[in-house]
Motif scaffolding. Sequence first.
Motif, PDB file in Angstrom:
ATOM      1  N   THR A  21     112.011  39.699  50.371  1.00 45.49           N
ATOM      2  CA  THR A  21     112.306  39.643  48.943  1.00 45.49           C
ATOM      3  C   THR A  21     111.562  38.475  48.335  1.00 45.49           C
ATOM      4  OG1 THR A  21     114.482  40.658  49.195  1.00 45.49           O
ATOM      5  CG2 THR A  21     114.154  39.290  47.240  1.00 45.49           C
ATOM      6  N   ARG A  22     110.995  38.696  47.150  1.00 44.42           N
ATOM      7  CA  ARG A  22     110.296  37.624  46.435  1.00 44.42           C
ATOM      8  C   ARG A  22     110.899  37.519  45.045  1.00 44.42           C
ATOM      9  NH1 ARG A  22     106.441  36.810  42.658  1.00 44.42           N
ATOM     10  NH2 ARG A  22     105.180  34.959  42.876  1.00 44.42           N
ATOM     11  N   ILE A  23     111.292  36.297  44.692  1.00 39.72           N
ATOM     12  CA  ILE A  23     111.774  36.003  43.346  1.00 39.72           C
ATOM     13  C   ILE A  23     110.773  35.040  42.744  1.00 39.72           C
ATOM     14  CG2 ILE A  23     113.631  35.002  41.974  1.00 39.72           C
ATOM     15  CD1 ILE A  23     115.537  35.860  44.258  1.00 39.72           C
ATOM     16  N   GLY A  24     109.994  35.528  41.795  1.00 42.88           N
ATOM     17  CA  GLY A  24     108.901  34.730  41.262  1.00 42.88           C
ATOM     18  C   GLY A  24     108.906  34.655  39.755  1.00 42.88           C
ATOM     19  N   PHE A  25     107.940  33.901  39.232  1.00 41.14           N
ATOM     20  CA  PHE A  25     107.807  33.729  37.789  1.00 41.14           C
ATOM     21  C   PHE A  25     106.353  33.436  37.451  1.00 41.14           C
ATOM     22  CE2 PHE A  25     108.788  29.668  39.659  1.00 41.14           C
ATOM     23  CZ  PHE A  25     107.858  28.815  39.095  1.00 41.14           C
ATOM     24  N   VAL A  26     106.018  33.654  36.195  1.00 38.30           N
ATOM     25  CA  VAL A  26     104.689  33.357  35.672  1.00 38.30           C
ATOM     26  C   VAL A  26     104.873  32.714  34.307  1.00 38.30           C
ATOM     27  CG1 VAL A  26     102.451  34.282  34.953  1.00 38.30           C
ATOM     28  CG2 VAL A  26     103.699  35.373  36.818  1.00 38.30           C
ATOM     29  N   ALA A  27     104.196  31.577  34.094  1.00 43.11           N
ATOM     30  CA  ALA A  27     104.222  30.900  32.794  1.00 43.11           C
ATOM     31  C   ALA A  27     102.792  30.555  32.403  1.00 43.11           C
ATOM     32  CB  ALA A  27     105.079  29.641  32.862  1.00 43.11           C
ATOM     33  N   ARG A  28     102.488  30.680  31.140  1.00 41.80           N
ATOM     34  CA  ARG A  28     101.149  30.339  30.660  1.00 41.80           C
ATOM     35  C   ARG A  28     101.078  28.835  30.424  1.00 41.80           C
ATOM     36  NH1 ARG A  28      96.949  32.870  29.577  1.00 41.80           N
ATOM     37  NH2 ARG A  28      97.942  34.890  29.522  1.00 41.80           N
ATOM     38  N   HIS A  29     100.011  28.248  30.895  1.00 44.53           N
ATOM     39  CA  HIS A  29      99.734  26.824  30.690  1.00 44.53           C
ATOM     40  C   HIS A  29      98.577  26.744  29.700  1.00 44.53           C
ATOM     41  CE1 HIS A  29      98.833  22.625  31.501  1.00 44.53           C
ATOM     42  NE2 HIS A  29      99.954  22.558  32.191  1.00 44.53           N
ATOM     43  N   THR A  30      98.671  25.875  28.697  1.00 46.54           N
ATOM     44  CA  THR A  30      97.665  25.852  27.631  1.00 46.54           C
ATOM     45  C   THR A  30      96.322  25.283  28.059  1.00 46.54           C
ATOM     46  OG1 THR A  30      98.474  23.718  26.856  1.00 46.54           O
ATOM     47  CG2 THR A  30      99.377  25.702  25.803  1.00 46.54           C
ATOM     48  N   ILE A  31      96.275  24.494  29.139  1.00 48.38           N
ATOM     49  CA  ILE A  31      94.994  23.905  29.545  1.00 48.38           C
ATOM     50  C   ILE A  31      94.500  24.467  30.872  1.00 48.38           C
ATOM     51  CG2 ILE A  31      95.300  21.775  28.247  1.00 48.38           C
ATOM     52  CD1 ILE A  31      96.181  20.452  30.896  1.00 48.38           C
TER      53      ILE A  31
END
Length: 180
Positions: A21-31
Amino acid sequence: MTTTIVLNDLTGGYTLDLAHTRIGFVARHTIGPKVRGRFDQFKGGAYLDGGDPSKSSVELTIQAGSIQTHNRQRDEYLRSKFLNLADHPTITFISREVKQVDETTFELTGDLAIRGVTNPITVNLELTSTEHDPSSNFRVHLKGSATINRKDWGVNWTAAAGLVSKTVALELDIAAIRQP
């Protein structure tokens, strides 16, 4: 070989298969590029009712300190500044409602608690497969996603206010084993 999924065959109690099982996330970084991460320590279970999916339920507890983005400095900032690990060592999700969208797609609504703040979220889940493993355990595999605004949970640090987007995409790749 394609297997037809029969929902009535799913009824029972399940525990997460932690190794698959994988619990992940993605967030945009401005630089820079998107930041991808995951949580390595969690536990959870579900009761699935194949005859009436609305009677299904899920509980999940994530150890917030197990966050990993492959950058030690960033991980420490996330633990201390964003997640306030010292005061809030866990992230929890408890379902309240399951809606069947089509044959293998569901909307799972529940309460997500981060940093001591609880808000409702809806996770889109797709039942991708079922199988009996070599040990004769019955397994289900699901993929899920949701997008949250981290600020709704107080996940913020003023020094990085404009550097990280406020929206975070949650990514779930779940394997669960039915209990006898």
